[in-house]
Design an enzyme around this catalytic site. Structure first.
Site, PDB file in Angstrom:
ATOM      1  N   GLU A  64      21.813 -93.941-108.151  1.00 30.01           N
ATOM      2  CA  GLU A  64      22.428 -95.191-108.626  1.00 30.01           C
ATOM      3  C   GLU A  64      22.465 -96.214-107.502  1.00 30.01           C
ATOM      4  O   GLU A  64      22.156 -97.394-107.685  1.00 30.01           O
ATOM      5  CB  GLU A  64      23.853 -94.934-109.136  1.00 30.01           C
ATOM      6  CG  GLU A  64      23.919 -94.103-110.400  1.00 30.01           C
ATOM      7  CD  GLU A  64      25.334 -94.061-110.989  1.00 30.01           C
ATOM      8  OE1 GLU A  64      26.010 -95.090-111.034  1.00 30.01           O
ATOM      9  OE2 GLU A  64      25.758 -92.957-111.409  1.00 30.01           O
ATOM     10  N   HIS A 117      24.359 -97.328-115.994  1.00 23.89           N
ATOM     11  CA  HIS A 117      24.878 -96.238-116.820  1.00 23.89           C
ATOM     12  C   HIS A 117      24.335 -94.908-116.294  1.00 23.89           C
ATOM     13  O   HIS A 117      23.136 -94.794-116.028  1.00 23.89           O
ATOM     14  CB  HIS A 117      24.470 -96.440-118.282  1.00 23.89           C
ATOM     15  CG  HIS A 117      25.017 -95.382-119.183  1.00 23.89           C
ATOM     16  ND1 HIS A 117      26.329 -95.355-119.588  1.00 23.89           N
ATOM     17  CD2 HIS A 117      24.427 -94.286-119.723  1.00 23.89           C
ATOM     18  CE1 HIS A 117      26.528 -94.288-120.355  1.00 23.89           C
ATOM     19  NE2 HIS A 117      25.391 -93.623-120.453  1.00 23.89           N
TER      20      HIS A 117
HETATM   21  C1  GAR Z   1      29.053 -94.759-111.951  1.00 24.56           C
HETATM   22  O1  GAR Z   1      28.520 -93.468-112.010  1.00 24.56           O
HETATM   23  C2  GAR Z   1      28.540 -95.603-113.098  1.00 24.56           C
HETATM   24  O2  GAR Z   1      27.209 -95.343-113.436  1.00 24.56           O
HETATM   25  C3  GAR Z   1      29.473 -95.192-114.201  1.00 24.56           C
HETATM   26  O3  GAR Z   1      30.735 -95.084-113.592  1.00 24.56           O
HETATM   27  C4  GAR Z   1      30.563 -94.729-112.226  1.00 24.56           C
HETATM   28  C5  GAR Z   1      31.301 -95.741-111.380  1.00 24.56           C
HETATM   29  O4  GAR Z   1      31.311 -95.347-110.035  1.00 24.56           O
HETATM   30  N1  GAR Z   1      29.481 -96.148-115.270  1.00 24.56           N
HETATM   31  C6  GAR Z   1      29.724 -95.842-116.545  1.00 24.56           C
HETATM   32  O5  GAR Z   1      29.994 -94.723-116.919  1.00 24.56           O
HETATM   33  C7  GAR Z   1      29.657 -97.012-117.498  1.00 24.56           C
HETATM   34  N2  GAR Z   1      29.842 -96.569-118.843  1.00 24.56           N
HETATM   35  P1  GAR Z   1      31.642 -96.405-108.913  1.00 24.56           P
HETATM   36  O6  GAR Z   1      32.963 -97.090-109.301  1.00 24.56           O
HETATM   37  O7  GAR Z   1      31.787 -95.596-107.658  1.00 24.56           O
HETATM   38  O8  GAR Z   1      30.503 -97.384-108.846  1.00 24.56           O
END
Ligand code: GAR
Length: 189
Positions: A174, A109
């Protein structure tokens, strides 16, 4: 290596960092399936390129959340997944599904939980005047973004930040955090 599945809804950059980590000989997981609720998610392409089963389960094709989750659960079991990583999976999961995977499902998150649960975390952190922001990997429990924290990473909020510049700074963290936190989680699962 523990067989894991990664659930996505979009771009899949966190999926990519897990794919890369799982290539490591000593890494304790291997990805047996990538499942997206959006058939056009770019992450499915990343899975195919890595030779991983890429499965689309379009939530719009189901008349209820329960039936969607039954299909999801069946696909996970069929793939032989023993552990689930949510990586930008943007559907809320019901208590029944979450309980079935309790202790075997984690999420990333983009905030320092318990701050900023839900969506638009970067804009809300700027709006609130935070000097620090970041990301959290946590166990999934029935309350949204509420499960026990496994690991967090922090970044500064800088003058002039927009939601986009802040998101980019958090995303770098992340990608470093998720493989590390998955490893920790598997040691505890
Ligand atoms: C990431 O920043 C993740 O932390 C967020 O969505 C993005 C996905 O990026 N997740 C949330 O907001 C969950 N509620 P990605 O598809 O490039 O990994």
């Amino acid at each position: 290596k523990t067989p894991i599945a990664v659930l996505i809804s979009g771009r899949g950059s966190n999926l990519q960092c897990l794919i890369d980590a799982c290539m490591g000989e000593d890494y304790p997981a291997r990805i047996v399936a990538v499942i997206s609720n959006r058939p056009d998610a770019y992450g499915l392409e990343r899975a195919r390129e890595a030779g991983i089963a890429a499965i689309a389960i379009d939530h719009k094709a189901f008349d209820s959340r329960m039936n969607f989750e039954a299909a999801l659960d069946a696909a996970l079991r069929e793939a032989g997944a023993e552990f689930v990583c949510l990586a930008g999976f943007m559907r809320i999961l019901t208590e029944g599904f979450v309980n079935a995977w309790e202790g075997r499902m984690i999420n990333i998150h983009p905030s320092l939980l318990p701050k900023f649960k839900g969506v638009d975390t970067h804009a809300r952190a700027i709006e609130a005047g935070e000097s620090e922001h970041g990301c959290t990997v946590h166990w999934v429990t029935p309350g949204m973004d509420e499960g026990p924290v496994i690991a967090q990473a922090r970044v500064p909020v800088l003058p002039g930040d927009t939601p986009e510049t802040l998101a980019a700074r958090v995303l770098v963290e992340e990608h470093r955090l998720y493989p590390e936190a998955l490893k920790l989680a598997l040691e505890k699962a």
